[in-house]
Design a protein around this motif. Structure first.
Motif, mmCIF file in Angstrom:
data_model
loop_
_atom_site.group_PDB
_atom_site.id
_atom_site.type_symbol
_atom_site.label_atom_id
_atom_site.label_comp_id
_atom_site.label_asym_id
_atom_site.label_seq_id
_atom_site.Cartn_x
_atom_site.Cartn_y
_atom_site.Cartn_z
ATOM 1 N N PHE A 248 0.823 -1.209 0.000
ATOM 2 C CA PHE A 248 0.000 0.000 0.000
ATOM 3 C C PHE A 248 0.859 1.262 0.000
ATOM 4 C CE2 PHE A 248 -2.719 3.231 2.044
ATOM 5 C CZ PHE A 248 -3.755 3.235 1.119
ATOM 6 N N ASP A 249 1.942 1.253 0.760
ATOM 7 C CA ASP A 249 2.823 2.422 0.762
ATOM 8 C C ASP A 249 3.420 2.668 -0.620
ATOM 9 O OD1 ASP A 249 2.426 3.120 3.391
ATOM 10 O OD2 ASP A 249 4.126 1.982 4.151
ATOM 11 N N ASN A 250 3.682 1.585 -1.361
ATOM 12 C CA ASN A 250 4.189 1.743 -2.725
ATOM 13 C C ASN A 250 3.142 2.389 -3.635
ATOM 14 O OD1 ASN A 250 5.392 -1.091 -1.583
ATOM 15 N ND2 ASN A 250 6.941 0.045 -2.719
ATOM 16 N N LEU A 251 1.874 1.996 -3.444
ATOM 17 C CA LEU A 251 0.786 2.627 -4.192
ATOM 18 C C LEU A 251 0.758 4.129 -3.947
ATOM 19 C CD1 LEU A 251 -2.417 0.376 -3.802
ATOM 20 C CD2 LEU A 251 -1.134 0.825 -5.874
ATOM 21 N N ILE A 252 0.853 4.494 -2.681
ATOM 22 C CA ILE A 252 0.775 5.903 -2.309
ATOM 23 C C ILE A 252 1.962 6.679 -2.881
ATOM 24 C CG2 ILE A 252 0.796 7.496 -0.369
ATOM 25 C CD1 ILE A 252 -1.832 5.984 -0.712
ATOM 26 N N ARG A 253 3.155 6.093 -2.801
ATOM 27 C CA ARG A 253 4.333 6.777 -3.336
ATOM 28 C C ARG A 253 4.225 6.969 -4.845
ATOM 29 N NH1 ARG A 253 7.744 2.527 -0.023
ATOM 30 N NH2 ARG A 253 7.528 3.420 2.075
ATOM 31 N N ALA A 254 3.708 5.946 -5.526
ATOM 32 C CA ALA A 254 3.552 6.050 -6.977
ATOM 33 C C ALA A 254 2.558 7.149 -7.333
ATOM 34 C CB ALA A 254 3.094 4.702 -7.544
ATOM 35 N N ALA A 255 1.422 7.193 -6.626
ATOM 36 C CA ALA A 255 0.423 8.227 -6.893
ATOM 37 C C ALA A 255 0.999 9.620 -6.644
ATOM 38 C CB ALA A 255 -0.817 7.993 -6.029
ATOM 39 N N ALA A 256 1.755 9.779 -5.559
ATOM 40 C CA ALA A 256 2.365 11.074 -5.251
ATOM 41 C C ALA A 256 3.375 11.465 -6.328
ATOM 42 C CB ALA A 256 3.039 11.006 -3.882
ATOM 43 N N SER A 257 4.119 10.487 -6.847
ATOM 44 C CA SER A 257 5.113 10.771 -7.880
ATOM 45 C C SER A 257 4.453 11.289 -9.149
ATOM 46 C CB SER A 257 5.922 9.503 -8.186
ATOM 47 O OG SER A 257 6.619 9.052 -7.034
ATOM 48 N N PHE A 258 3.335 10.670 -9.529
ATOM 49 C CA PHE A 258 2.644 11.118 -10.737
ATOM 50 C C PHE A 258 1.943 12.455 -10.524
ATOM 51 C CE2 PHE A 258 3.108 6.680 -12.100
ATOM 52 C CZ PHE A 258 3.562 6.907 -13.399
ATOM 53 N N MET A 259 1.535 12.729 -9.297
ATOM 54 C CA MET A 259 0.972 14.052 -9.010
ATOM 55 C C MET A 259 2.022 15.136 -9.231
ATOM 56 S SD MET A 259 -1.385 13.745 -5.641
ATOM 57 C CE MET A 259 -2.875 12.754 -5.631
ATOM 58 N N LEU A 260 3.229 14.883 -8.759
ATOM 59 C CA LEU A 260 4.292 15.857 -8.959
ATOM 60 C C LEU A 260 4.596 16.018 -10.446
ATOM 61 C CD1 LEU A 260 6.366 17.775 -7.746
ATOM 62 C CD2 LEU A 260 7.964 15.845 -7.629
ATOM 63 N N ASP A 261 4.544 14.915 -11.185
ATOM 64 C CA ASP A 261 4.756 14.981 -12.632
ATOM 65 C C ASP A 261 3.683 15.854 -13.282
ATOM 66 O OD1 ASP A 261 6.125 13.899 -15.100
ATOM 67 O OD2 ASP A 261 4.077 13.201 -15.469
ATOM 68 N N CYS A 262 2.428 15.691 -12.839
ATOM 69 C CA CYS A 262 1.334 16.521 -13.364
ATOM 70 C C CYS A 262 1.566 17.994 -13.021
ATOM 71 C CB CYS A 262 -0.001 16.057 -12.787
ATOM 72 S SG CYS A 262 -0.580 14.452 -13.399
ATOM 73 N N LEU A 263 1.981 18.236 -11.781
ATOM 74 C CA LEU A 263 2.233 19.613 -11.355
ATOM 75 C C LEU A 263 3.326 20.250 -12.200
ATOM 76 C CD1 LEU A 263 1.774 21.892 -9.215
ATOM 77 C CD2 LEU A 263 3.614 20.832 -7.895
ATOM 78 N N ASN A 264 4.403 19.523 -12.438
ATOM 79 C CA ASN A 264 5.520 20.060 -13.221
ATOM 80 C C ASN A 264 5.137 20.300 -14.672
ATOM 81 O OD1 ASN A 264 7.187 20.015 -10.974
ATOM 82 N ND2 ASN A 264 8.015 17.992 -11.427
ATOM 83 N N ASN A 265 4.198 19.493 -15.195
ATOM 84 C CA ASN A 265 3.763 19.632 -16.583
ATOM 85 C C ASN A 265 2.622 20.629 -16.749
ATOM 86 O OD1 ASN A 265 5.585 17.788 -17.673
ATOM 87 N ND2 ASN A 265 4.247 16.053 -17.289
ATOM 88 N N GLY A 266 2.133 21.189 -15.632
ATOM 89 C CA GLY A 266 1.005 22.102 -15.717
ATOM 90 C C GLY A 266 -0.301 21.398 -16.011
ATOM 91 N N THR A 267 -0.362 20.104 -15.720
ATOM 92 C CA THR A 267 -1.544 19.300 -16.018
ATOM 93 C C THR A 267 -2.516 19.330 -14.849
ATOM 94 O OG1 THR A 267 -0.172 17.814 -17.352
ATOM 95 C CG2 THR A 267 -2.322 16.992 -16.673
#
Length: 412
Positions: A248-267
Motif C-alpha cells: 500500500f505504501d508503494n501505491l501511495i508513493r507512486a500516486a504522489a510521484s505522478f501528481m508531482l509529474d502533473c504539477l511540473n507539466n502544468g496538467t
C-alpha cells in the motif's frame, strides 16, 4: 491541564509505621514512644512546606516543519522556562506511535532555578501518516521521597509524514483529449510549434502557415501543419484494499510521484481515494491543489470495506471529466479492483494501471512457501493477461524503481 498530588510508596510505609507506633504506645501505655515519631512528622512538614512546587513552567515544542518526507530523521526540540525553583523535574514528551526514536530519549530529568530556560531535543524517524503530539507530562518528587506531583500540559502539534516521491516518466499521451494549452505534445494537428506535414491551403488558414516554396513548386497554395500543444485531465484512482496492505505504501508513493509529474507539466488532475468512505478531490491544478492531495495521500490507510467498482462507476457518471486519462493504482488482487478497471474501459476511458506486485515483497522461508508463491505469481500473470485488453498494465516489482517498470512497458 491536570495536576495530581500523591504520596509515594515510601511515604505510605512511613505513615503506616507511625500509625503502628502510636497504636503500640497506646496499648503499652508507653507515651514516651510517641516522641519517636516527631522527627518523621517534622520531615513530612518540611517536605510539604518547603519542597512542594506548583510546577509553574512554560514549554514550547519546536518541529522543523509540519510536512516531512517519510524515512527522514528530524529533531524535536523542547524549550522549557521555569517560573520557580524546581530541584528535580522530569519531563516526558508524548511521542506518537508512528515516529521511531533514533537518537536520545523523549524524557528528561532537569533542575531549574527561578526564571531559568533550557532546551532539550531528541531525534525521530518519520513514517507516512499524520502524527499528533497531544501533551507533555511533568513530574516532581521531593528530596525525601515522601510525595510526588504530576502535571499534564496540553500541547498539540501535528507532523505529517508525506510519501517519498520518485522521478517518473509520463506513461500516457494526450491523443483524443481536450483542446487546451499545455506542455504535452499531441499528435493532433493544429497551430503549434512542431512541424507535422504539408497540405493544400484550406479556407480560414492564417497566412503565416502558407509554405511559399511548396506553393511555387506545385502551383497550388500549400500550408504547413503543426502539432498542437494540448493538455490532458488526469484522474488518479488509488485502490485502498486491505488485501494489498503490504504494497500500500508503494501505491501511495507512486500516486504522489505522478501528481508531482502533473504539477511540473502544468496538467490538471483529480484524485479518488477508494476507501470505505470514498474521498474525491475534483480536478484542479497548481501547488495548493497538489499539497491538498498529498496531505490526503499521507494519511490514507488500507480499508476492509472496499467498494471501488461501485465508487468508480458512480463518479464516472457524475464527476469524471470526459476523455480524461486515468491512472489506476491497484494491486489488482481482488475481483472488486479488477472490475473497476473493466468499468473504466466500458465508459471509454484510456487507463494506465500501476500495479505493484504484492508477491514481490514476500520472501519464502521454506520450499513449500516458495512453491505456493510461484503458484500465486502464475495466477496473477493469468489475471493480468486477461485484463490487458482494458488498459496498459504496468506489473511493478517493487524491488525495482517505478521508472524502470514503466519503461519496460511504455515506450515514450
Amino acid at each position: 491541564m491536570e495536576k495530581k498530588f500523591q504520596p509515594t510508596g515510601k511515604a505510605e510505609q512511613l505513615l503506616l509505621a507511625l500509625w503502628l507506633s502510636v497504636m503500640a504506645a497506646f496499648f503499652m501505655l508507653r507515651w514516651d514512644m510517641i516522641y519517636l515519631t516527631l522527627p518523621i512528622l517534622w520531615l513530612f512538614f518540611i517536605a510539604i512546606t518547603f519542597f512542594k512546587p506548583r510546577l509553574d513552567v512554560e514549554i514550547q515544542r519546536i518541529l522543523p516543519h509540519d510536512r516531512i518526507l517519510e524515512g527522514a530523521e528530524v529533531k524535536i526540540k523542547l524549550k522549557i522556562k521555569a517560573n520557580e525553583r524546581i530541584p528535580s523535574l522530569k519531563i516526558v514528551d508524548d511521542l506518537p506511535r508512528g515516529l521511531e526514536l533514533v537518537e536520545g530519549r523523549n524524557e528528561f530529568l532537569l533542575s531549574f532555578t527561578r526564571g531559568e530556560e533550557k532546551e532539550v531535543s531528541y531525534k525521530v524517524k518519520v513514517k507516512r501518516g499524520i502524527h499528533e503530539f497531544n501533551f507533555i507530562k511533568l513530574s516532581y518528587q521531593d528530596p525525601f521521597g515522601f510525595f510526588k506531583i504530576e502535571k499534564t500540559i496540553d500541547l498539540y502539534d501535528e507532523l505529517i509524514g508525506v510519501p517519498t516521491i520518485e522521478d517518473v516518466v509520463t506513461p500516457y499521451s494526450t491523443k483524443g483529449t481536450k483542446v487546451t494549452v499545455g506542455p504535452l505534445p499531441s499528435p493532433r494537428v493544429g497551430e503549434g510549434v512542431e512541424f507535422h506535414a504539408i497540405r493544400e491551403y484550406q479556407p480560414g488558414d492564417p497566412l503565416k502557415i502558407i509554405n511559399w516554396k511548396a506553393t511555387a513548386k506545385t502551383g497550388k497554395i500549400m500550408s504547413n501543419e503543426y502539432e498542437s500543444e494540448r493538455k490532458v485531465d488526469v484522474i488518479l484512482i488509488v485502490d485502498a484494499t486491505y488485501k494489498g496492505e503490504n504494497v500500500f505504501d508503494n501505491l501511495i508513493r507512486a500516486a504522489a510521484s505522478f501528481m508531482l509529474d502533473c504539477l511540473n507539466n502544468g496538467t490538471s488532475f483529480g484524485l479518488l481515494l477508494a476507501e470505505d468512505v470514498p474521498l474525491w478531490i475534483r480536478v484542479d491544478y497548481g501547488k495548493r491543489h497538489f499539497f491538498k492531495c498529498i496531505d490526503f495521500l499521507s494519511i490514507a490507510k488500507p480499508d476492509k470495506n472496499n467498494m471501488i467498482a461501485y465508487q468508480v462507476e458512480h463518479l464516472v457518471r457524475s464527476r469524471f471529466p470526459a476523455r480524461a486519462q486515468i491512472l489506476y493504482f491497484s494491486p489488482l488482487i481482488t475481483e472488486e479492483g479488477r472490475e473497476a478497471l473493466r468499468v473504466l474501459y466500458r465508459y471509454g476511458y484510456k487507463v494506465v494501471v500501476i500495479s505493484p506486485n504484492p508477491y514481490s515483497v514476500v520472501k519464502p522461508k521454506s520450499e513449500e512457501e516458495a512453491l505456493a508463491l510461484k503458484i500465486l505469481q502464475l495466477k496473477r500473470k493469468a489475471h493480468l493477461r486477461k485484463l490487458a485488453a482494458y488498459g496498459i498494465i504496468i506489473d511493478w516489482d517493487v524491488n525495482k524503481p517505478l521508472k524502470t517498470a514503466i519503461a519496460e512497458v511504455v515506450k515514450i
